[in-house]
Design an enzyme around this catalytic site. Structure first.
Site, PDB file in Angstrom:
ATOM      1  N   TYR A 145      54.644 -53.694  69.055  1.00 19.98           N
ATOM      2  CA  TYR A 145      53.393 -54.425  69.282  1.00 19.98           C
ATOM      3  C   TYR A 145      52.328 -53.975  68.281  1.00 19.98           C
ATOM      4  O   TYR A 145      51.719 -54.792  67.593  1.00 19.98           O
ATOM      5  CB  TYR A 145      52.916 -54.180  70.710  1.00 19.98           C
ATOM      6  CG  TYR A 145      51.675 -54.955  71.100  1.00 19.98           C
ATOM      7  CD1 TYR A 145      51.703 -56.338  71.178  1.00 19.98           C
ATOM      8  CD2 TYR A 145      50.490 -54.295  71.413  1.00 19.98           C
ATOM      9  CE1 TYR A 145      50.566 -57.049  71.558  1.00 19.98           C
ATOM     10  CE2 TYR A 145      49.356 -55.003  71.801  1.00 19.98           C
ATOM     11  CZ  TYR A 145      49.399 -56.384  71.872  1.00 19.98           C
ATOM     12  OH  TYR A 145      48.274 -57.079  72.244  1.00 19.98           O
ATOM     13  N   LYS A 149      50.785 -56.255  65.164  1.00 17.18           N
ATOM     14  CA  LYS A 149      49.369 -56.644  65.082  1.00 17.18           C
ATOM     15  C   LYS A 149      48.722 -56.077  63.817  1.00 17.18           C
ATOM     16  O   LYS A 149      47.852 -56.719  63.220  1.00 17.18           O
ATOM     17  CB  LYS A 149      48.625 -56.170  66.330  1.00 17.18           C
ATOM     18  CG  LYS A 149      49.022 -56.925  67.612  1.00 17.18           C
ATOM     19  CD  LYS A 149      48.538 -58.371  67.615  1.00 17.18           C
ATOM     20  CE  LYS A 149      48.742 -59.045  68.960  1.00 17.18           C
ATOM     21  NZ  LYS A 149      48.283 -60.442  68.975  1.00 17.18           N
ATOM     22  N   ARG A 186      50.488 -54.917  83.626  1.00 16.63           N
ATOM     23  CA  ARG A 186      49.368 -54.068  83.191  1.00 16.63           C
ATOM     24  C   ARG A 186      48.674 -53.483  84.414  1.00 16.63           C
ATOM     25  O   ARG A 186      48.864 -53.927  85.546  1.00 16.63           O
ATOM     26  CB  ARG A 186      48.413 -54.864  82.302  1.00 16.63           C
ATOM     27  CG  ARG A 186      48.959 -54.932  80.883  1.00 16.63           C
ATOM     28  CD  ARG A 186      48.124 -55.778  79.969  1.00 16.63           C
ATOM     29  NE  ARG A 186      48.342 -57.194  80.210  1.00 16.63           N
ATOM     30  CZ  ARG A 186      47.849 -58.163  79.451  1.00 16.63           C
ATOM     31  NH1 ARG A 186      47.106 -57.859  78.408  1.00 16.63           N
ATOM     32  NH2 ARG A 186      48.095 -59.435  79.726  1.00 16.63           N
ATOM     33  N   VAL A 187      47.844 -52.479  84.143  1.00 20.08           N
ATOM     34  CA  VAL A 187      47.404 -51.632  85.249  1.00 20.08           C
ATOM     35  C   VAL A 187      46.530 -52.359  86.271  1.00 20.08           C
ATOM     36  O   VAL A 187      46.677 -52.134  87.471  1.00 20.08           O
ATOM     37  CB  VAL A 187      46.732 -50.339  84.701  1.00 20.08           C
ATOM     38  CG1 VAL A 187      45.398 -50.641  84.017  1.00 20.08           C
ATOM     39  CG2 VAL A 187      46.564 -49.318  85.795  1.00 20.08           C
ATOM     40  N   VAL A 188      45.639 -53.241  85.840  1.00 24.88           N
ATOM     41  CA  VAL A 188      44.730 -53.865  86.810  1.00 24.88           C
ATOM     42  C   VAL A 188      45.504 -54.788  87.748  1.00 24.88           C
ATOM     43  O   VAL A 188      45.350 -54.712  88.978  1.00 24.88           O
ATOM     44  CB  VAL A 188      43.574 -54.615  86.103  1.00 24.88           C
ATOM     45  CG1 VAL A 188      42.739 -55.367  87.121  1.00 24.88           C
ATOM     46  CG2 VAL A 188      42.703 -53.645  85.308  1.00 24.88           C
ATOM     47  N   ASP A 271      51.824 -43.354  75.277  1.00 21.52           N
ATOM     48  CA  ASP A 271      50.723 -43.978  76.023  1.00 21.52           C
ATOM     49  C   ASP A 271      49.403 -43.353  75.535  1.00 21.52           C
ATOM     50  O   ASP A 271      49.220 -42.140  75.653  1.00 21.52           O
ATOM     51  CB  ASP A 271      50.939 -43.685  77.509  1.00 21.52           C
ATOM     52  CG  ASP A 271      50.106 -44.565  78.423  1.00 21.52           C
ATOM     53  OD1 ASP A 271      50.677 -45.451  79.062  1.00 21.52           O
ATOM     54  OD2 ASP A 271      48.885 -44.332  78.501  1.00 21.52           O
ATOM     55  N   PRO A 272      48.495 -44.141  74.967  1.00 22.71           N
ATOM     56  CA  PRO A 272      47.251 -43.549  74.451  1.00 22.71           C
ATOM     57  C   PRO A 272      46.491 -42.775  75.536  1.00 22.71           C
ATOM     58  O   PRO A 272      46.380 -43.236  76.665  1.00 22.71           O
ATOM     59  CB  PRO A 272      46.454 -44.766  73.975  1.00 22.71           C
ATOM     60  CG  PRO A 272      47.488 -45.797  73.673  1.00 22.71           C
ATOM     61  CD  PRO A 272      48.571 -45.585  74.687  1.00 22.71           C
TER      62      PRO A 272
HETATM   63  N1  UDP Z   1      49.267 -47.575  84.047  1.00 19.00           N
HETATM   64  C1  UDP Z   1      49.487 -46.971  85.277  1.00 19.00           C
HETATM   65  N2  UDP Z   1      50.159 -47.669  86.235  1.00 19.00           N
HETATM   66  C2  UDP Z   1      50.612 -48.950  86.038  1.00 19.00           C
HETATM   67  C3  UDP Z   1      50.373 -49.564  84.783  1.00 19.00           C
HETATM   68  C4  UDP Z   1      49.711 -48.842  83.811  1.00 19.00           C
HETATM   69  O1  UDP Z   1      49.097 -45.817  85.504  1.00 19.00           O
HETATM   70  O2  UDP Z   1      51.206 -49.511  86.966  1.00 19.00           O
HETATM   71  C5  UDP Z   1      48.497 -46.838  83.013  1.00 19.00           C
HETATM   72  C6  UDP Z   1      49.195 -46.748  81.669  1.00 19.00           C
HETATM   73  O3  UDP Z   1      49.987 -45.566  81.601  1.00 19.00           O
HETATM   74  C7  UDP Z   1      48.036 -46.708  80.717  1.00 19.00           C
HETATM   75  C8  UDP Z   1      46.946 -47.508  81.425  1.00 19.00           C
HETATM   76  O4  UDP Z   1      47.329 -47.552  82.786  1.00 19.00           O
HETATM   77  O5  UDP Z   1      47.591 -45.399  80.524  1.00 19.00           O
HETATM   78  C9  UDP Z   1      46.774 -48.915  80.904  1.00 19.00           C
HETATM   79  O6  UDP Z   1      48.044 -49.517  80.880  1.00 19.00           O
HETATM   80  P1  UDP Z   1      48.270 -51.056  80.598  1.00 19.00           P
HETATM   81  O7  UDP Z   1      49.740 -51.301  80.723  1.00 19.00           O
HETATM   82  O8  UDP Z   1      47.358 -51.867  81.448  1.00 19.00           O
HETATM   83  O9  UDP Z   1      47.792 -51.310  79.097  1.00 19.00           O
HETATM   84  P2  UDP Z   1      47.690 -50.402  77.770  1.00 19.00           P
HETATM   85  O10 UDP Z   1      46.272 -50.035  77.673  1.00 19.00           O
HETATM   86  O11 UDP Z   1      48.579 -49.196  77.913  1.00 19.00           O
HETATM   87  O12 UDP Z   1      48.149 -51.317  76.712  1.00 19.00           O
END
Ligand code: UDP
Length: 319
Positions: A145, A149, A186-188, A271-272
């Protein structure tokens, strides 16, 4: 105006298409529905000015219509997706971007690239200004990814310098809101869906990593302004309010009233650790800054997922 939006059935693409339609423009939406949804394109079909073409922009396409803009938003954007389809992700960022630029060149249309904060990788500079070149692992699992980009940005600048194409590049930071798929990953969306179902919230690692979350209406407004501006250099559009993942989980639990527990899962590779946009350029050049803060944005997003869960038995998707 008439614009072509690739990825128009996606989360951001569909909101952006709707913004152009509401402003009275015509939109040709292109999508191959790999991560886009039929519900999103159906919402756009309600507008007279919308036409959908089902096509993968990684393969070339000829269009008869004149165009004023080409906005390239087609790409998987959730890590869960691009880890599953890394080659398609690389293709849409490389061949897809070149095809979209070729259309812009042929039509004399402004080109707009949806780039990402992932070009900064696991950043060593915090917050991240546009001048930062980033810290990306090209051969790690996220490389498909990030490098796609980065290549897309390089290709866009080459068409700008070499062919004189009028180009814009937005670097999008974590964006959320209605029309994300419940299983987006994604996390949200994961946390809201888990909280509503009473499932444990999946915290990757210790949950101390940070992200800065932008509500979709703010993001689309920034993108719309950038499209109409004269700025060709990449521009960060995101909300600079930074939260740990554990803090996000707390906000989601409070706003849903859920009693779900937190569950620790392994932290994915590369993971950043932190992410936060420096938005001084957007403030100064576009007069833009986000209006909707996290708690309010989560409040506005919950009813969408409640309705989704009533309509189908959807689950969150973890890595
Ligand atoms: N994350 C988490 N639980 C989840 C999904 C994501 O703890 O169910 C964490 C993930 O490790 C990252 C952050 O949330 O540190 C954001 O993840 P996301 O997949 O939304 O997008 P990213 O910013 O990594 O592209």
């Amino acid at each position: 105006m008439r614009v072509l939006i690739t990825g128009a059935a996606g989360f951001l693409g569909s909101h952006l298409a709707e913004r152009f339609l509401k402003e009275g423009h015509e939109v040709i939406g292109l999508d191959n529905f790999v991560t886009g949804s039929r519900e999103n394109s159906a919402a756009l079909e309600a507008y007279d000015g919308f036409r959908l073409i089902e096509h993968d922009i990684s393969d070339s396409i000829f269009l008869d219509e004149d165009l004023d803009g080409v906005l390239h938003f087609a790409s998987p954007a959730s890590p869960v997706d691009y880890l599953e389809i890394p080659i398609q992700t690389l293709k849409v960022g490389s061949r897809g971007t070149q095809n979209a630029l070729g259309i812009s060149l042929a039509k004399g249309a402004r080109f707009f690239l949806a780039s990402t904060s992932e070009v900064y990788g696991d950043p060593l500079v915090h917050p991240q200004p546009e001048t930062y070149w980033g810290n990306v692992n090209p051969i790690g699992v996220r490389g498909c990814y990030d490098e796609a980009k980065r290549f897309a940005e390089a290709m866009t600048m080459a068409y700008h310098r070499h062919h004189g194409v009028d180009t814009r590049i937005v670097r999008i930071f974590n964006t959320y809101g209605p029309r994300m798929r419940p299983g987006d990953g994604r996390v949200v969306s994961n946390f809201i869906v888990q909280a509503l179902r009473g499932d444990p919230l999946s915290i990757y690692g210790d949950g101390e990593q940070t992200r800065s979350f932008c509500y979709v209406d703010d993001e689309v407004d920034g993108i719309f302004r950038l499209f109409h501006s004269e700025r060709t250099e990449p521009t960060n559009i995101g909300n600079p309010n930074e939260f740990t993942i554990k803090e996000l989980a707390e906000v989601v639990l409070e706003e849903t009233g859920s009693t779900s527990v937190l569950e620790r899962l392994p932290l994915p590779q590369d993971d950043p650790k932190v992410r936060k946009p420096d938005i001084r350029v957007a403030r100064e050049v576009l007069g833009w800054e986000p209006q909707v803060q996290l708690r309010e944005g989560i409040r506005r997003t919950i009813p969408f997922f409640e309705a989704e869960l009533v309509r189908h038995d959807a689950k969150a998707r973890t890595i």
